[in-house]
Design an enzyme around this catalytic site. Sequence first.
Site, PDB file in Angstrom:
ATOM      1  N   GLU A 195       0.830  -1.210   0.000  1.00  0.00           N
ATOM      2  CA  GLU A 195       0.000   0.000   0.000  1.00  0.00           C
ATOM      3  C   GLU A 195       0.863   1.258   0.000  1.00  0.00           C
ATOM      4  OE1 GLU A 195      -3.322   0.535   2.562  1.00  0.00           O
ATOM      5  OE2 GLU A 195      -3.833  -1.596   2.628  1.00  0.00           O
ATOM      6  N   SER A 261       5.041 -20.539  -0.333  1.00  0.00           N
ATOM      7  CA  SER A 261       4.938 -21.992  -0.280  1.00  0.00           C
ATOM      8  C   SER A 261       4.522 -22.551  -1.621  1.00  0.00           C
ATOM      9  CB  SER A 261       3.909 -22.481   0.749  1.00  0.00           C
ATOM     10  OG  SER A 261       3.894 -21.692   1.897  1.00  0.00           O
ATOM     11  N   ASP A 333      -5.751  -9.840   1.162  1.00  0.00           N
ATOM     12  CA  ASP A 333      -5.633  -8.457   1.626  1.00  0.00           C
ATOM     13  C   ASP A 333      -6.426  -8.293   2.914  1.00  0.00           C
ATOM     14  OD1 ASP A 333      -5.250  -5.802   1.972  1.00  0.00           O
ATOM     15  OD2 ASP A 333      -6.261  -5.149   0.140  1.00  0.00           O
ATOM     16  N   ASP A 336      -5.414  -2.989   6.098  1.00  0.00           N
ATOM     17  CA  ASP A 336      -5.645  -1.687   5.484  1.00  0.00           C
ATOM     18  C   ASP A 336      -4.949  -0.616   6.320  1.00  0.00           C
ATOM     19  OD1 ASP A 336      -7.014  -2.276   3.211  1.00  0.00           O
ATOM     20  OD2 ASP A 336      -8.993  -1.675   3.931  1.00  0.00           O
TER      21      ASP A 336
END
Length: 824
Positions: A195, A261, A333, A336
């Site tokens: 971000e 991974s 996600d 924030d």
Amino acid sequence: MYRFFRWMVRLVTFALAAFVVGVTGVWYFAARSLPDYNATYAVEGLSAPVEIVRTTENVPHIFGQTDADVFFALGLAHAQDRLWQMTMLRRTVQGRLSEVFGPETLKTDELMRRLDLYGAAMASVSAQSPAARSALEAYARGVNAWVETVNDQALGRGAPEFFLFDAPIPYWTPADSIAILKLMAAQGATQVETEVLRARLSLLGQGWAEDLMPDVPGTGVMALPDYATLFPSAVPETRSAKADEEGPLSPFGPAIFATASNAYAAAPSRSAAGGALMANDPHVALSAPSLWYLARLELSSGGVIGATIPGVPLVLSGRSPHLGWGVSASYADDQDVFVEELDPANPERYRTPSSWAEFRTRKVIVEVKDQTPITLTLRWSENGPVLPAGHFDLGTVTPPGHVMSLGWSALSPADTSISAALEIMQSQNVTQAIAAGEGFLAPSMNLTLADQETVGMVTLGALPRRATNHPTQGRMPTPGWLAASRWQGRLPYALNPRVENPAGGIVINTNNKVTDRAFPEHVSFDWGDTERVTRLTRLMGEREVHSRESFIAAQLDTVSPAARGLLPLVGADLWFTGQPAPEGTPERFRQRALELLAAWDGDMNEHLPEPLIYAAWMREFQSRVLRDELGPELAAKYTHLQPLFLERVLRNTDGAARWCDVLQSAPRETCSDIARISLDAALLGLSEKYGPQIESWRWGDAHEAVHKHAALGNSTLLGWIMNIRQSTSGGDFTLNRGVTRGTGPDLYANVHGAGYRGVYDFADPDSSVFVISTGQSGHPLSSHYDDLADRWRRGEYVPMSLDPELARAAASGITRLEPKAEND
């Protein structure tokens, strides 16, 4: 002269004797903490006797009459072998490293205190299921029983590091285990970095963000406003990249070092032997000892065996007789960054959608070794904890009169992830395991599954519910005072991506994009892989049916799809051009390098020079392209290859070839010009370090795996003892992943890879295999400190059997735990 000589002999003899005595004393006290695996201990907290049968590789097979007793023994076994590691993990998440290491780790402690993951873990204890509470409490009793045994029997304080650092060991609690799982969420967190980076690029304009951070192909992308449009007072700042690095032992780091991974599974219809197959290799920072610890638990639901994390009573990747499960980072996600506007009249207040509100605050004291304690004032807005500008480069995008706060699923004070993971571990089939995952909040992971009949995958973790009109879609810091920016709870678990019994009979995940759903049900805009998935897809599709051996071969594959894709583009105007140049000239050197690369298949083999030439060339090319447009400070954030960006530039996608033109020069440079200059510069640097004979260069000499001791690895003498080094194949984008350091003198050192590998075959379950990157013990004097490291390097495995008779037949020691009598 004779007298002088005689005194010199005496002094030398005395010095040698003192040295021998000193070394003997150090060895004696350090060796006292080596556990006796053939001992019997009477301990409090058991309901019945327990046996810990250790194989020749020191893998404990634990047999008890109740699940609680088994978890007790796991806690004791973890403490026997990894007590120092466990206490350091706990201190990290508690923000108490500076009590041991001094001001060097103060920045790490400050960040962890402000996030207060440990406070959330303590609050989450009451939210656990009865079975999980029982397991956590029993596990804690087992850890504490070993600590008490060490103290009662003077067993060298439990680990040699405790002689070097004054690190008292408080009793283990259930909250400690919950907190360590939250710490794993921190190690895999990448969204704050992306971000901030996207906002910084947006402030520069020129469309740099669209090229450098392109959307992974697929639907669901909507237009974003520029960051300057959202926050007109935010301007690009020149800040030192070094000043914004997180402190030593911080769980946070660049996205390239986030948990990654590979996990893949084949249904019986795609198996040569008629049973489901599964493989998993979680990628973490290489360390000595490894993060992972192999163990087998005999529970009432059946035996389970696989990879545990010391401090946590779970097999996070492994199998039972009925089910195999593996984890891979989802890159969901679930974070924030919120821009909080301060009240000009009172900076203790911030703007909300309806009014000004006061921050919730709390003061904490951080003890610092040999210094005055530091008092921190922690602040929270309704969106989450407030973070200082010095972390994550937040100060570069924070407008004047504002601060940044963080929303994150891992901060939940009612985190039932341990309960859900325990239920998954005891599930009997894929359907049950998927249903059990609903209570798993963080870290968000893709769970790959295989049972006797089918395979499947589901994304675990709490996915934030965002408004459809969210100003930044969670892709850049967002105005915290807008109602549209704020989370509206959690998306229903039914919306988490999942697949069960797929038509093709194969499921795969390499941290790649798993869904094309549009925002706000998109899961993420930023994914951990766009390259390995192409190679694994090809390997899985090349055969109609697979075997354990083909799954192992895929796990150990060292072909780089990034190299195969980029080399034809970057050398498009250089291959087989020009007249043969005289020996010893730069032109001939370049021609020889191009001849080698033209015949190379992209295999990042440790014994070849081509991987080294390719890596140095691409690094030089990307660096030259970025520094000109972004400046040295921001360009320094890109320490590793960005394949999607370079492909856009070299293909001139949407005019991206403009990056190749040097802004500060009058002529117009092309990408071919930069490619030629970059190759010459790369070859010059390599020849200075490895000599002029290009055919003698070895990728493995540069790509040496460094399993580093977290506390002592930087010491010249002790680092030589504690660290484990090996020449390795692989690279940043190979399935057998070996991420390079990217900074410092050893640019290509292998510092991040598959700390655990497991391959499970349900046609013959006891032929399943696993291995970790170091050894089971964290004690440098133990033969099990690095005994698995050579097997790991060579691509070898150890058996993963649930047959108790096989475990006993191969036992190198049996520890017996007995309930302590009341009068003992």
